[in-house]
Scaffold this motif. Structure first.
Motif, PDB file in Angstrom:
ATOM      1  N   CYS A 169       0.559  -1.093  -0.148  1.00 60.18           N
ATOM      2  CA  CYS A 169      -0.121   0.109   0.010  1.00 60.18           C
ATOM      3  C   CYS A 169       0.710   1.205   0.029  1.00 60.18           C
ATOM      4  O   CYS A 169       2.056   1.375   0.180  1.00 60.18           O
ATOM      5  CB  CYS A 169      -0.869   0.079   1.352  1.00 60.18           C
ATOM      6  N   LEU A 175       0.761   7.854  -4.698  1.00 63.07           N
ATOM      7  CA  LEU A 175       0.400   7.310  -5.740  1.00 63.07           C
ATOM      8  C   LEU A 175      -0.177   8.233  -6.897  1.00 63.07           C
ATOM      9  O   LEU A 175       0.142   7.917  -7.810  1.00 63.07           O
ATOM     10  CB  LEU A 175      -0.683   6.330  -5.482  1.00 63.07           C
ATOM     11  N   VAL A 180       0.018   4.498  -9.859  1.00 65.18           N
ATOM     12  CA  VAL A 180      -0.391   3.075  -9.345  1.00 65.18           C
ATOM     13  C   VAL A 180       0.432   2.055 -10.126  1.00 65.18           C
ATOM     14  O   VAL A 180       0.208   1.788 -11.234  1.00 65.18           O
ATOM     15  CB  VAL A 180      -2.043   3.076  -9.301  1.00 65.18           C
ATOM     16  N   VAL A 260      -2.404  -1.683  -3.503  1.00 63.37           N
ATOM     17  CA  VAL A 260      -2.002  -2.060  -4.520  1.00 63.37           C
ATOM     18  C   VAL A 260      -1.676  -3.312  -5.099  1.00 63.37           C
ATOM     19  O   VAL A 260      -1.265  -4.404  -3.952  1.00 63.37           O
ATOM     20  CB  VAL A 260      -1.085  -1.045  -5.109  1.00 63.37           C
TER      21      VAL A 260
END
Length: 306
Positions: A169, A175, A180, A260
């Motif tokens: 994460c 991000l 991402v 992610v």
């Protein structure tokens, strides 16, 4: 030799308390002749007369009276020691030295140990926190809770308590700034925050296209030797980190962090309690192990991967 001395002392105390060789011999299950010889051996060894003997009764000499007091005091101490030891074999008592994972141990295990110590007033705890494997024998640790695969050590007993799952994460700000990652290969373009690699190549557990979990080597910007400190750095936007779900779940819910590569998350990592193998598990150890087992099985337990 020492055993015979204790027998002779026991025989002397019984005679002195009974005031009769006949009554003492009956109590001890001996013949009067054998009991008399035992007292004579004791007197010879001590070099003094302990008893006056007549046809009707037995009485103590001055030395015998003094010696009887000392013997009774010594026997009372031994009785107390045996009673205390016998009680400790049934009631959890004494010190247990426990080593726990730093953040997980403080948050989810220590409260149970504190409650246990209030329930058993004779139970004493020494609790340390470390995310590195400890040498139980060398470091004087009675019990440890460890996250991760264990070595096959024949001198240790391991009880599986549960599993830990980790997610990758980062903060929304990070991000938005760096993008991402959509595949494991994309991690090469990111700042990654990890714990100490302990001499190994830094990597995260990820599933490959066949669904097999492997260690994927990653570039490292920050190495931080504490799980909660890694979380703080991630919240501050320092990069991506692979963090246990029990530590990060509230931040994922609030939106302070975003996970992610969820479809490539690694498999569950086991959590074990380990201790040195012994023929007999003392009550103080058993009660701690049982408390950990019940904690791991309780509803909403953080020992369960989620």
């Amino acid at each position: 030799m020492i055993k015979n001395q204790f027998v002779e002392i026991r025989n002397f105390v019984t005679v002195a308390q009974a005031g009769s060789f006949t009554a003492a011999a009956h109590t001890l299950g001996m013949t009067g002749s054998a009991l008399s010889k035992s007292i004579m051996r004791l007197e010879t060894r001590l070099g003094t007369k302990l008893l006056h003997r007549t046809t009707r009764r037995v009485s103590l000499t001055n030395d015998g009276d003094s010696y009887l007091t000392d013997c009774q005091n010594a026997m009372a101490i031994l009785d107390e020691a045996e009673n205390r030891l016998g009680s400790e074999q049934q009631t959890p008592a004494g010190r247990v030295r426990i080593d726990l994972p730093s953040a997980f141990g403080r948050r989810y295990i220590l409260p149970t140990l504190i409650e246990l110590s209030t329930r058993y007033e004779q139970l004493e705890l020494t609790v340390t926190f470390s995310d590195r494997a400890v040498d139980l024998m060398g470091d004087g640790i009675d019990l440890a809770v460890r996250v991760g695969a264990l070595d096959n050590d024949v001198d240790l007993v391991a009880r599986r308590l549960g599993e830990q799952r980790r997610v990758i994460c980062g903060s929304p700000a990070y991000l938005a700034r760096r993008g991402v990652p959509l595949s494991a290969k994309d991690l090469a373009q990111h700042d990654c925050v990890i714990g100490w690699p302990l001499g190994q190549r830094p990597g995260w557990l990820l599933k490959n296209v066949e669904g097999v979990t492997q260690t994927h080597e990653i570039p490292v910007r920050h190495e931080i030797g504490d799980c909660e400190a890694i979380l703080a750095a991630t919240l501050a936007g320092c990069g991506l980190a692979q963090i246990p779900t029990w530590l990060v779940e509230e931040h994922l819910r609030s939106g302070a962090l975003q996970s992610v590569l969820d479809d490539q998350a690694g498999d569950d990592t086991p959590i074990h309690a380990i201790w040195i193998k012994t023929p007999y598990l003392q009550p103080k150890m058993r009660v701690v192990i049982d408390a950990l087992r019940l904690l791991a099985q309780s509803p909403g337990s953080r020992f369960r991967a989620g």
